[in-house]
Design an enzyme around this catalytic site. Sequence first.
Site, mmCIF file in Angstrom:
data_model
loop_
_atom_site.group_PDB
_atom_site.id
_atom_site.type_symbol
_atom_site.label_atom_id
_atom_site.label_comp_id
_atom_site.label_asym_id
_atom_site.label_seq_id
_atom_site.Cartn_x
_atom_site.Cartn_y
_atom_site.Cartn_z
ATOM 1 N N ASN A 138 0.801 -1.232 0.000
ATOM 2 C CA ASN A 138 0.000 0.000 0.000
ATOM 3 C C ASN A 138 0.830 1.276 0.000
ATOM 4 O O ASN A 138 0.291 2.361 0.228
ATOM 5 C CB ASN A 138 -0.942 0.007 1.214
ATOM 6 C CG ASN A 138 -0.192 0.119 2.530
ATOM 7 O OD1 ASN A 138 1.031 0.190 2.565
ATOM 8 N ND2 ASN A 138 -0.926 0.130 3.626
ATOM 9 N N ARG B 70 -0.252 5.598 12.203
ATOM 10 C CA ARG B 70 -1.090 4.979 13.214
ATOM 11 C C ARG B 70 -1.547 6.062 14.186
ATOM 12 O O ARG B 70 -0.752 6.917 14.600
ATOM 13 C CB ARG B 70 -0.342 3.875 13.970
ATOM 14 C CG ARG B 70 -0.155 2.599 13.167
ATOM 15 C CD ARG B 70 -1.482 1.927 12.830
ATOM 16 N NE ARG B 70 -1.334 0.670 12.086
ATOM 17 C CZ ARG B 70 -1.372 0.562 10.781
ATOM 18 N NH1 ARG B 70 -1.509 1.653 10.017
ATOM 19 N NH2 ARG B 70 -1.261 -0.616 10.194
ATOM 20 N N GLN C 14 -10.009 1.647 16.415
ATOM 21 C CA GLN C 14 -10.756 1.552 15.169
ATOM 22 C C GLN C 14 -11.742 0.389 15.221
ATOM 23 O O GLN C 14 -11.327 -0.712 15.615
ATOM 24 C CB GLN C 14 -9.793 1.368 13.979
ATOM 25 C CG GLN C 14 -8.923 2.573 13.752
ATOM 26 C CD GLN C 14 -8.024 2.471 12.527
ATOM 27 O OE1 GLN C 14 -7.263 3.359 12.239
ATOM 28 N NE2 GLN C 14 -8.101 1.378 11.786
ATOM 29 N N HIS D 229 -10.306 4.965 8.080
ATOM 30 C CA HIS D 229 -9.011 4.424 7.669
ATOM 31 C C HIS D 229 -9.152 3.743 6.305
ATOM 32 O O HIS D 229 -9.578 2.587 6.213
ATOM 33 C CB HIS D 229 -8.524 3.426 8.721
ATOM 34 C CG HIS D 229 -7.115 2.973 8.521
ATOM 35 N ND1 HIS D 229 -6.489 2.080 9.356
ATOM 36 C CD2 HIS D 229 -6.188 3.295 7.576
ATOM 37 C CE1 HIS D 229 -5.260 1.869 8.949
ATOM 38 N NE2 HIS D 229 -5.049 2.583 7.859
#
Length: 388
Positions: free
Chosen positions: A147, A286, A315, A339
């Site tokens: 990613n 994060r 989350q 996210h």
Amino acid sequence: MLSRLATRSLASSRPLARSFATPQQSWSRGMKILAIFYSGGEAAKQEPRLLGTTENQLGIRDWLESQGHEYIVSESKEGPNSDLAKHIVDAEVVITTPFHPGYLTRDLLNTAKNLKLCLTAGVGSDHVDLIAASEKNIDVLEVTGSNVTSVAEHVVMNILLLVRNFVPAHEMIERGDWQVSDIARAAFDLEGKTVGTIGAGRIGYRVLERLTPFDTKEHLYYDFASLPAEAEKKVRARRVADLKDMVSQCDVVTVNAPLHEGTRGLVNADLLKHFKKGAYLVNTARGAICDRDAVAAALKSGHLSGYAGDVWNVQPAPKDHPWRTMKNPLGGGNGMTPHYSGTTLDAQARYAAGTKAILENYFKGKAQKPEDTIVKDGKIFSKAYGAK
């Protein structure tokens, strides 16, 4: 101040010369594999490329079941009655994702009698207790690099929407209003600004690459290791050894480091005092790297002009999380989203393929890529997570 920040260095993105010894035995029997993903709802039914969902299951169910493996997929991850707690007891492999993290705590791992492999479908394994995993000889792997482009692009987008005061401008149009001066008074060019990154590894470096055409004044970075001279020259970057010194020089600071005990709470009230008044902060790494309340207070006071990102200390984020609604004194400066920076459809294709490759290696007893390996043979292997 920390003397060492473990991040994924640029050099670490190259394949390492060493490899692991191939296990003597390959797996021919069926095994139980547990996966915790987010529910994609109607969107996942309409878009099969949403692979990281409970509906589409990384596209590997048929492949796994054809080999006799049991594949349990769920979004249920919280509490003792969750599917995660129920099925981890006898699962051999657990697949999780940073976007709906199944928190693999020490207590939970202690119940996992057969667990051999924790696999992150994506990048970032901080939701796994790596010390506990190493003590129990559970390997931890992730799909490194899957990613990095997606997140780097998201960082640049976040920087621009803050500097250009985009969100309040769009909200104004939605309300039916039109008062250009209310937006322009807090809108600037990125050209000529100093941008610093906490972490200059795979993502941080790509952020600097993408910022270079904007003719920024200077790029600074804070990392435990220096970039190669040619890499620094390419992106006009200069390493600053002291974090407080770096942030004091920056108009924009972006966080691009993994979460571990050395980075948890790194951007706290004390560090924020050293930011330029009116600076912008972007965090797609994060959420727990930044102190929740300190960031909200700095934005409310105007010491920070803006905070943007897509990562949260928990989350999904609670509905009353202050980052959902915090504003600067002019009513803007909030660029928070769920996210999703690293889970574009392109990224999902990459981490689904990478997950399958790691599983295939495991089934056949073949060596895993060192760059994908976080914990191996009872030891933390990755320097990004503090390996010596």
